[in-house]
Design an enzyme around this catalytic site. Structure first.
Site, PDB file in Angstrom:
ATOM      1  N   HIS A  84       7.191   8.710   4.601  1.00 23.08           N
ATOM      2  CA  HIS A  84       5.877   9.355   4.739  1.00 23.08           C
ATOM      3  C   HIS A  84       5.915  10.858   4.412  1.00 23.08           C
ATOM      4  CE1 HIS A  84       3.838   6.034   7.368  1.00 23.08           C
ATOM      5  NE2 HIS A  84       4.727   5.521   6.524  1.00 23.08           N
ATOM      6  N   GLU A  99      -0.600  -2.269   5.122  1.00 20.89           N
ATOM      7  CA  GLU A  99       0.352  -2.220   6.245  1.00 20.89           C
ATOM      8  C   GLU A  99       0.209  -0.912   7.011  1.00 20.89           C
ATOM      9  OE1 GLU A  99       3.331  -1.565   8.914  1.00 20.89           O
ATOM     10  OE2 GLU A  99       3.264  -0.304   7.137  1.00 20.89           O
ATOM     11  N   GLU A 100      -0.119   0.157   6.282  1.00 23.12           N
ATOM     12  CA  GLU A 100      -0.210   1.478   6.916  1.00 23.12           C
ATOM     13  C   GLU A 100      -1.483   1.625   7.746  1.00 23.12           C
ATOM     14  OE1 GLU A 100       2.282   3.337   6.903  1.00 23.12           O
ATOM     15  OE2 GLU A 100       3.445   3.025   5.076  1.00 23.12           O
ATOM     16  N   ASP A 104       0.797  -1.239   0.000  1.00 21.59           N
ATOM     17  CA  ASP A 104       0.000   0.000   0.000  1.00 21.59           C
ATOM     18  C   ASP A 104       0.830   1.289   0.000  1.00 21.59           C
ATOM     19  OD1 ASP A 104       0.735  -0.917   2.564  1.00 21.59           O
ATOM     20  OD2 ASP A 104      -0.835   0.237   3.553  1.00 21.59           O
TER      21      ASP A 104
HETATM   22 ZN   LIG Z   1       5.085   3.517   6.373  1.00 20.24          ZN
HETATM   23 ZN   LIG Z   2       6.437   0.936   5.412  1.00 12.27          ZN
END
Ligand SMILES: [Zn+2]
Ligand SMILES: [Zn+2]
Length: 439
Positions: free
Chosen positions: A409, A175-176, A109
């Site tokens: 991020h 995962e986020e 993702d």
């Molecule tokens: Zn991340």
């Molecule tokens: Zn990551």
């Protein structure tokens, strides 16, 4: 005397010849082949990476990414399951020889971050996040994880008949974190039985890192990444006119005391020589205007730990401090702590056993023992069930200053294509070496 010299010479010659002509162990021959195939597949992996980077998808919405992965794995002749934990893809490669089941995981993702890098394959994609249209970017490098694992799948499937065991290629969504109200990620994959049928013996995963130089690998045995738990404390008092505080039970003052007292959890209750721990308050909400003491204040924060006992102790202390402080002030405090993510815990025995594999591919000086991070990873859900080893792969262009590169991020986050070959080789080496001697 002569005879002794002769015998000695012969022995030496035999010894030399033996080491010269004796075949390399099966494992190292297989690895040499894997490394060659990895170099061959590298240009394709880079192309896949660019394509995935240019077309990022948010958590639980990795539809096109999953399609690309599934069609690649099917093309390699693998048994492929799609729709695992919504958009996940799992490929199973059954080797020609009996042996353990090794799982390899890549998360798929992207994030609601606008890309600022000037790249031919820059993302211009928009997605929907909490009902809003947002720019989407692979700002954590999961594009490289997908491409690397697709490459590993290609390499190992070309060695199918020689493989001593089975490989499960786990391409994981979200995962986020799944969007609110949805399940997802590693936790849901485990719940849906991804580690069963056939039962996984060990799992390996990697995360690219924008501040680790290309060619290096970082690792930490035991707690490598922290557990994360969000907490909410609702402090209830009695509302009153701001001019007459004596008729109130002031939840703002109570909340302030709770925040102060909670500072002693890490500083006075945690054995910091063992592991680090964090309690952070991230938001305070209460009241609407200057002359009203409100009825309620809400505090929200995060707890990070690298040791399960310490995590439990923090939870216990936070509940106790919040409720008793409130009680002492005549108010009440209701504490909720969410389930969060567990500690990304690298099984110490597995870590020690697999370290030589990494040192072989990267060079001993490039495999670096690192401090733990108080960030979190849902790879930890797999590690709760089976021994696992999670490593950090260098993605920072050589010669850059790690203290100046953009962090994960963020809109300027960048990891270099050059880092991916070591990723492919590392996962191949870990798999083949584990299969060679699983116990
Ligand atoms: Zn991340
Ligand atoms: Zn990551």
């Amino acid at each position: 005397m002569k005879k002794t010299v002769y015998t000695g010479l012969m022995a030496l010659l035999m010894l030399t010849c033996q080491s010269w002509i004796s075949p390399a162990p099966a494992g190292s021959k297989l690895k040499a082949k894997a490394y060659q195939l990895a170099e061959k597949v590298e240009p394709k992996v880079i192309d896949w990476r660019h394509d995935i980077h240019e077309h990022p998808e948010l958590s639980n919405r990795e539809f096109k990414t999953a399609e690309k992965i599934a069609s690649h794995l099917k093309g390699l002749g693998m048994e492929v399951k799609t729709g695992v934990a919504l958009t996940g893809v799992v490929g199973t490669l059954v080797g020609g020889k009996p042996g353990p089941v090794v799982a390899l995981r890549a998360d798929m993702d992207a994030l609601p971050v606008p890309e600022r890098n000037d790249l031919p394959w820059k993302s211009k994609v928009m997605g929907e996040y909490y009902g809003q249209s947002v720019p989407v970017m692979h700002a954590c490098g999961h594009d490289t994880h997908v491409a690397i694992l697709m490459g590993v799948a290609e390499v190992l499937s070309q060695m199918k008949s020689e493989l001593k065991g089975t490989v499960k290629f786990i391409f994981q969504p979200a995962e986020e974190g799944a969007p609110e109200g949805e399940e997802g990620g590693a936790e849901l994959m485990v719940k849906e039985g991804v580690l069963e049928n056939p039962k996984v013996d060990a799992i390996f995963g990697l995360h690219i890192n924008s501040a680790t130089e290309v060619g290096s690998i970082r690792y930490k045995p035991g707690g490598a990444l922290a557990s994360v738990n969000s907490f909410t404390i609702k402090v209830k008092g009695r509302q009153a006119h701001g001019s007459a505080p004596w008729s109130s039970i002031d939840p703002i003052v109570t909340a302030a005391q709770i925040i102060n007292n909670a500072q002693t959890i890490v500083s006075r209750n945690m054995m910091l020589t063992k592991e680090a721990a964090v309690v952070t308050f991230g938001s305070i909400h209460g009241g609407v205007r200057s002359n009203i003491i409100p009825e309620e204040v809400t505090l929200v924060g995060t707890i990070r730990a690298l040791d399960n006992d310490m995590r439990d102790q923090i939870h216990e202390r936070l509940r106790s401090i919040a409720t008793h402080t409130a009680e002492g002030m005549g108010a009440t405090a209701e504490v909720t702590i969410d389930k969060g993510y567990p500690i990304t815990y690298n099984d110490p025995a597995l870590t020690a056993k697999m370290l030589p594999s990494l040192e072989e591919v990267a060079g001993k000086e490039n495999v670096i023992l690192s401090a733990a991070s108080t960030g979190a990873e849902d790879f930890s859900f797999f590690q709760e069930k089976v021994p696992g080893f999670f490593i950090f792969l260098g993605g920072m262009p050589k010669g850059k200053d790690a203290s100046k590169v953009a962090s994960h991020h963020t809109p300027d986050f960048y990891v270099d294509d050059e880092g991916m070959l070591l990723g492919i080789k590392s996962l191949c080496a870990l798999t083949l070496d584990y299969m060679e001697s699983p116990k």
